[in-house]
Design an enzyme around this catalytic site. Structure first.
Site, short mmCIF file in Angstrom:
data_model
loop_
_atom_site.label_atom_id
_atom_site.label_comp_id
_atom_site.label_asym_id
_atom_site.label_seq_id
_atom_site.Cartn_x
_atom_site.Cartn_y
_atom_site.Cartn_z
N HIS A 182 -4.15 1.49 7.64
CA HIS A 182 -2.79 2.14 7.80
C HIS A 182 -2.63 3.23 6.68
O HIS A 182 -2.19 4.44 7.12
CB HIS A 182 -1.66 0.93 7.29
CG HIS A 182 -0.48 1.18 7.09
ND1 HIS A 182 0.63 0.95 7.98
CD2 HIS A 182 0.18 2.02 6.29
CE1 HIS A 182 1.72 1.32 7.69
NE2 HIS A 182 1.53 2.13 6.68
N GLU A 183 -3.16 2.75 5.44
CA GLU A 183 -3.13 3.97 4.62
C GLU A 183 -4.02 5.22 4.86
O GLU A 183 -3.61 6.27 4.71
CB GLU A 183 -3.59 3.49 3.14
CG GLU A 183 -2.47 2.19 2.55
CD GLU A 183 -1.10 2.57 2.70
OE1 GLU A 183 -0.41 3.66 2.67
OE2 GLU A 183 -0.37 1.57 2.88
N GLY A 222 0.85 -1.24 0.03
CA GLY A 222 0.02 -0.10 -0.04
C GLY A 222 0.97 1.20 -0.04
O GLY A 222 1.98 1.26 0.23
N CYS A 249 6.25 -0.13 7.07
CA CYS A 249 5.65 0.93 6.16
C CYS A 249 7.01 1.24 5.28
O CYS A 249 8.12 1.16 5.94
CB CYS A 249 5.16 2.05 7.08
SG CYS A 249 4.87 3.60 6.26
N LEU A 250 6.58 1.87 4.09
CA LEU A 250 7.77 1.94 3.17
C LEU A 250 8.58 3.13 3.73
O LEU A 250 9.64 3.36 3.23
CB LEU A 250 7.17 2.19 1.73
CG LEU A 250 6.79 0.73 0.95
CD1 LEU A 250 6.30 1.34 -0.14
CD2 LEU A 250 7.92 -0.13 1.11
N HIS A 299 -2.20 7.43 6.91
CA HIS A 299 -1.16 8.29 6.69
C HIS A 299 -1.96 9.69 6.03
O HIS A 299 -1.24 10.52 6.14
CB HIS A 299 -0.68 7.81 5.26
CG HIS A 299 0.60 6.77 5.51
ND1 HIS A 299 1.58 7.33 6.07
CD2 HIS A 299 0.56 5.55 5.25
CE1 HIS A 299 2.47 6.22 5.91
NE2 HIS A 299 1.94 5.13 5.77
#
Ligand code: NI
Length: 150
Positions: free
Chosen positions: A130-131, A46, A88-89, A134
């Protein structure tokens, strides 16, 4: 399509709130396509627009069930609890257990501006939460109950 530069954990842009998309123009469509490419390049499941430096309510997700492109996503139902490991990236080399709903229902606009809903359980529910976090300047590390070895 192009791969965009990721933003990392100490970048203040990750802590800002994203704005709603009011017009789905070519810029937004290009952003979505670039985000998909950037997510795959970095082997993520994601990605949210602030992670590429854009404060708009746009996320992409692929938990192995195909690409989801969500505009203005919003959780409208949640149920149950699930404690599992997340990363997370934008937060390299860290992972931890985060409590999330087991099931969520999210409303969003598709790229044609149609209002849709999606229900997710397990990993998809986790990715949606999660997204969407953000977009509100929230990172998973804010919610970790136990860090684990990445
Ligand atoms: Ni993330």
């Amino acid at each position: 399509m192009a791969i965009r530069q990721l933003r990392y954990v100490n970048d203040p842009i990750l802590r800002k709130k994203s704005r709603e998309v009011t017009k789905i123009d070519d810029r937004i469509k290009t952003l979505l396509n670039d985000m998909v490419e950037t997510m795959y390049e970095n082997e993520g499941v994601g990605l949210a627009a602030p992670q590429v430096g854009i404060l708009r309510k746009v996320v992409v997700i692929d938990v192995g069930e195909g690409i989801l492109k969500l505009i203005n996503p919003e959780i409208i139902e949640k149920e149950g609890e699930s404690l599992d490991i997340e990363g997370c990236l934008s937060v390299p080399n860290r992972a931890g257990k985060v409590l999330r709903p087991e099931r969520v229902k999210v409303k969003y606009l598709d790229i044609d501006g149609n209002e849709k809903t999606i229900e997710g359980t397990g990993l998809l529910a986790r990715a949606l939460c999660h997204e969407i976090d953000h977009l509100n300047g929230i990172l998973f590390i804010d919610k970790v109950v136990e860090e684990v070895e990445d």
